[in-house]
Design a protein around this motif. Structure first.
Motif, PDB file in Angstrom:
ATOM      1  N   VAL A 119      33.553  48.993  27.384  1.00 57.08           N
ATOM      2  CA  VAL A 119      34.269  47.770  27.747  1.00 57.08           C
ATOM      3  C   VAL A 119      33.400  46.590  27.336  1.00 57.08           C
ATOM      4  O   VAL A 119      32.223  46.527  27.695  1.00 57.08           O
ATOM      5  N   ALA A 120      33.971  45.653  26.567  1.00 55.77           N
ATOM      6  CA  ALA A 120      33.230  44.475  26.119  1.00 55.77           C
ATOM      7  C   ALA A 120      33.404  43.342  27.118  1.00 55.77           C
ATOM      8  O   ALA A 120      34.508  43.127  27.639  1.00 55.77           O
ATOM      9  N   LEU A 121      32.317  42.623  27.369  1.00 57.49           N
ATOM     10  CA  LEU A 121      32.315  41.570  28.386  1.00 57.49           C
ATOM     11  C   LEU A 121      31.922  40.243  27.743  1.00 57.49           C
ATOM     12  O   LEU A 121      30.806  40.089  27.249  1.00 57.49           O
ATOM     13  N   LEU A 122      32.854  39.291  27.711  1.00 55.70           N
ATOM     14  CA  LEU A 122      32.619  37.963  27.151  1.00 55.70           C
ATOM     15  C   LEU A 122      32.708  36.946  28.289  1.00 55.70           C
ATOM     16  O   LEU A 122      33.771  36.419  28.585  1.00 55.70           O
ATOM     17  N   MET A 123      31.576  36.712  28.931  1.00 56.17           N
ATOM     18  CA  MET A 123      31.548  35.813  30.089  1.00 56.17           C
ATOM     19  C   MET A 123      30.236  35.038  30.110  1.00 56.17           C
ATOM     20  O   MET A 123      29.216  35.493  29.585  1.00 56.17           O
ATOM     21  N   GLY A 124      30.283  33.868  30.731  1.00 57.56           N
ATOM     22  CA  GLY A 124      29.081  33.069  30.934  1.00 57.56           C
ATOM     23  C   GLY A 124      28.373  33.506  32.205  1.00 57.56           C
ATOM     24  O   GLY A 124      28.742  34.488  32.849  1.00 57.56           O
ATOM     25  N   ASN A 125      27.322  32.767  32.558  1.00 62.38           N
ATOM     26  CA  ASN A 125      26.572  33.073  33.780  1.00 62.38           C
ATOM     27  C   ASN A 125      27.382  32.703  35.014  1.00 62.38           C
ATOM     28  O   ASN A 125      27.633  31.523  35.280  1.00 62.38           O
ATOM     29  N   GLU A 126      27.804  33.703  35.745  1.00 58.36           N
ATOM     30  CA  GLU A 126      28.537  33.523  36.998  1.00 58.36           C
ATOM     31  C   GLU A 126      28.497  34.851  37.747  1.00 58.36           C
ATOM     32  O   GLU A 126      28.254  35.905  37.138  1.00 58.36           O
ATOM     33  N   PRO A 127      28.702  34.838  39.053  1.00 56.42           N
ATOM     34  CA  PRO A 127      28.645  36.090  39.817  1.00 56.42           C
ATOM     35  C   PRO A 127      29.590  37.167  39.301  1.00 56.42           C
ATOM     36  O   PRO A 127      29.252  38.351  39.326  1.00 56.42           O
ATOM     37  N   ASP A 128      30.770  36.781  38.812  1.00 58.45           N
ATOM     38  CA  ASP A 128      31.729  37.789  38.357  1.00 58.45           C
ATOM     39  C   ASP A 128      31.261  38.521  37.100  1.00 58.45           C
ATOM     40  O   ASP A 128      31.751  39.612  36.808  1.00 58.45           O
ATOM     41  N   PHE A 129      30.329  37.954  36.341  1.00 62.87           N
ATOM     42  CA  PHE A 129      29.714  38.702  35.246  1.00 62.87           C
ATOM     43  C   PHE A 129      29.063  39.957  35.814  1.00 62.87           C
ATOM     44  O   PHE A 129      29.258  41.071  35.309  1.00 62.87           O
ATOM     45  N   ILE A 130      28.318  39.776  36.889  1.00 63.36           N
ATOM     46  CA  ILE A 130      27.603  40.900  37.513  1.00 63.36           C
ATOM     47  C   ILE A 130      28.584  41.829  38.224  1.00 63.36           C
ATOM     48  O   ILE A 130      28.445  43.050  38.167  1.00 63.36           O
ATOM     49  N   HIS A 131      29.600  41.267  38.873  1.00 61.68           N
ATOM     50  CA  HIS A 131      30.605  42.093  39.546  1.00 61.68           C
ATOM     51  C   HIS A 131      31.327  43.005  38.558  1.00 61.68           C
ATOM     52  O   HIS A 131      31.519  44.197  38.805  1.00 61.68           O
ATOM     53  N   VAL A 132      31.731  42.432  37.416  1.00 60.35           N
ATOM     54  CA  VAL A 132      32.437  43.226  36.402  1.00 60.35           C
ATOM     55  C   VAL A 132      31.494  44.270  35.808  1.00 60.35           C
ATOM     56  O   VAL A 132      31.862  45.442  35.645  1.00 60.35           O
ATOM     57  N   TRP A 133      30.280  43.853  35.480  1.00 58.81           N
ATOM     58  CA  TRP A 133      29.269  44.773  34.939  1.00 58.81           C
ATOM     59  C   TRP A 133      29.059  45.967  35.872  1.00 58.81           C
ATOM     60  O   TRP A 133      29.166  47.128  35.461  1.00 58.81           O
ATOM     61  N   PHE A 134      28.796  45.686  37.145  1.00 61.71           N
ATOM     62  CA  PHE A 134      28.537  46.760  38.111  1.00 61.71           C
ATOM     63  C   PHE A 134      29.791  47.601  38.367  1.00 61.71           C
ATOM     64  O   PHE A 134      29.713  48.829  38.507  1.00 61.71           O
TER      65      PHE A 134
END
Length: 631
Positions: A119-134
């Motif tokens: 899954v590719a993740l195109l996001m800036g620095n925000e908590p949901d970057f980490i939420h989606v990653w985890f």
């Protein structure tokens, strides 16, 4: 009358004690004189061995204990401790664990994701970057971190190279999505961090997260069977061409996460991350390191020199992450009262120049600068555990036993390692610059790049010192001094570093030659006083009967290139010089730089304040050198 000494006779030490004391003192002085770093080296080596033994014990017990596993345990052990602080909002370990569960549940219900899918993740620095990653990691997916500065053709290349089933895009990057959506592969399912969408066939995530369960997904989905299995793709420019997806294993994340701990950070520390999360420095060393410690992280949307120290004071930050440019930006800020009134004790990062290092310490107080060296996809790391200014780390006999590496002679004209008459590479002497290569073996593997076997093979050197040996080519030139300190010297090949990012010259030239008036473009990096890295410069050959259209040139580079990759300087030549192997000759151009007093060719400068390329006059050149012109 009897004396005091007669009543209480003083004990006489054995005759060997004075000799032993003198011997110990002599050994101490000899050690200080001949081996001044012995104890510091020993402490560091013991830390490395301790961590390695811990990982090995898990393996022998048949357990694969990942950084994600540690996070889940911490969410149970210290649920109410702040894990992330973002724009004043606190997200506890439990909060992050539960929201990542919700995201995992959404994709479990709405997408047919299998363990091992990307899954590719195109996001800036925000908590949901980490939420989606985890959340995706809990489903056993490989997550590809996309650089949000990369645009159009390069971004499409990044997406296709990692072959994702899903692309998740942040709400603030919908403009970027709009650029690539028409040419995106039809089998990639697109999700955006929003409650509604104006794009056809694009799914929304926020509304579904709110309705999802917080229950953990089945444990067999996220359980790792092998520490060497891929878990992330992190893009790197490498030494040539478009960005490449470096394969990151559980083992590499564990090693990266141990960095802050190795430098002396603890669970009580508060870590300030302003670097982009798509970088391994922020994600592995920063977030991973925070988990390894069980500490708290203050996450910033984007680095701000004016808000940096006020944030540190506001959140009682004790550990900061940096790249060289970041430190220089802070030093360039106007001096204020109370700049040393903060709690920051450690600064961990790489790429800071000696002069900036000294100025930073003088101005901002007793902060221990923890400089390190490590490539995202590499299998070697150095850590400056002694604080020697300018050095990226130290080596010794024992370190090389566990992490074998060498510095070898390099031919700059042929752009390849020098081999003797027997076909073997030769090591440089201490004090000489050499190409850093690291031995590839079972303990220090190289995992290569996703979807491109050729690029993986190009990073390996075979038959280096003997038949059958194999080394990873870092692409970096280093110098080892007589005290075994290591210093970064330069990059080789078709890459230079600017604003903390690797710039691939071929990617930049490919964008420029798309213009109908450009015949050829030779891109290289030039040194600018008081700036880390090298600024981009392009030597141009125009097509017959055409002229340079500066407006079109500006529009082309800002549309198709990240801001840090746009050439700051242009040079128009009548013909390009070539090497004996028909490669573009760069060395003389690099040496000549961008000085209009010595170069007769027309020169132009990218003036960001005017959003245009302007003629590079002697006056503009002087303003750049004096620092009056912002780059």
């Amino acid at each position: 009358m009897r004396g005091w000494d007669d009543l209480y006779p003083l004990p006489v030490p054995p005759s060997w004690v004075p000799g032993a004391a003198v011997g110990i003192l002599s050994l101490h002085f000899i050690q200080k004189l001949l081996f001044p770093y012995f104890w510091a080296d020993l402490r560091y080596l013991l830390k490395v061995l301790t961590y390695g033994l811990r990982v090995e014990m898990y393996r022998l017990q048949g357990r694969v204990f990942t950084v994600l596993d540690k996070f889940v345990k911490l969410a149970e052990k210290q649920p109410h401790k702040p894990f992330l602080i973002y724009e004043g909002t606190v997200h506890t370990y439990r909060d992050v664990d539960r929201r990542s569960n919700r995201i995992a549940q959404v994709f479990l219900q709405h997408e047919a994701l299998k363990k091992g899918d990307t899954v590719a993740l195109l996001m800036g620095n925000e908590p949901d970057f980490i939420h989606v990653w985890f959340g995706l990691a809990k489903l056993g997916c490989v997550v590809a971190f996309l650089n949000f500065n990369v645009r159009f053709r390069s971004l499409l290349h990044c997406v296709s190279s990692c072959e994702p089933k899903i692309l998740v895009v942040g709400a603030d990057l919908l403009g970027t999505l709009e650029e690539i959506l028409p040419k995106l592969q039809k089998d990639v399912s697109v999700w955006i961090m929003a409650k509604d969408s104006t794009f056809p066939s694009v799914h929304t995530l926020l509304d579904k997260i709110e309705a999802a369960s917080e229950d953990p997904v089945p444990v067999n989905r996220c359980s790792a069977n092998n520490l060497k299995s891929a878990v992330l793709y992190i893009f790197t420019s490498g030494t040539t061409g478009l960005p490449k997806a470096a394969v990151i294993s559980h083992l590499q994340i564990l090693k990266g996460a141990a960095g802050l701990w190795a430098f002396g950070a603890t669970a009580e520390d508060i870590i300030y991350i302003t670097l982009p999360l798509y970088h391994s420095a922020a994600s592995l060393l920063g977030i991973g390191g925070c988990i390894e410690l069980g500490a708290t992280c203050v996450l910033k949307k984007k680095f701000s020199a004016t808000q940096f120290w006020s944030d540190c004071k506001k959140y009682n930050v004790t550990v900061i992450q940096y790249i060289g440019e970041l430190c220089r930006y802070l030093c360039n800020q106007p001096v204020k009262e109370g700049e040393k009134n903060h709690k920051v004790r450690l600064a961990v990062g790489n790429g800071v120049r000696k002069d900036v290092w000294r100025e930073f310490l003088d101005r901002f107080g007793a902060v221990k600068i923890c400089e390190f060296y490590g490539a995202t996809e590499g299998n070697i790391c150095f850590m400056n555990h002694t604080g020697k200014i300018g050095s990226v780390g130290r080596t010794n006999f024992f370190y090389k036993l566990f992490f074998p590496f060498d510095l070898i002679k390099y031919d700059f004209q042929k752009d390849e390692p020098i081999r003797n008459k027997h076909g073997w590479c030769e090591k440089v002497k201490k004090g000489e610059a050499g190409l850093l290569i690291s031995k590839v073996n079972a303990k220090n593997p190289f995992f290569g790049y996703a979807g491109n076997k050729r690029h993986t093979e190009k990073k390996l050197l075979c038959e280096v010192f003997k038949k059958g040996d194999l080394y990873f080519n870092t692409g970096d030139l280093m110098v080892q001094d007589h005290d075994n300190f290591l210093y970064f010297w330069d990059r080789i090949g078709d890459t230079f570093r600017w604003k903390g990012e690797n710039v691939a010259t071929t990617e930049v030239s490919d964008v420029i030659v798309m213009l109908d008036f450009i015949q050829e473009a030779n891109v290289y990096g030039v040194s600018v006083p008081d700036h880390e890295g090298k600024a981009g410069m392009a030597s141009l050959i125009l097509k017959h009967n055409t002229s340079l259209d500066l407006k079109q040139m500006y529009k082309q580079v800002v549309t198709y290139l990240p801001s840090y990759a746009c050439p700051l300087f242009l040079r128009v030549q009548e013909k390009l010089e070539m090497t004996g192997t028909f490669k573009q000759q760069k060395f003389r151009l690099v040496d000549e730089g961008f000085n209009p007093s010595t170069i007769t060719d027309p020169l132009y400068f990218l003036d960001n304040s005017k959003k245009a390329y302007v003629l590079l006059t002697k006056e503009v050149h002087e303003m750049i050198l004096s620092g009056k012109m912002k780059l």
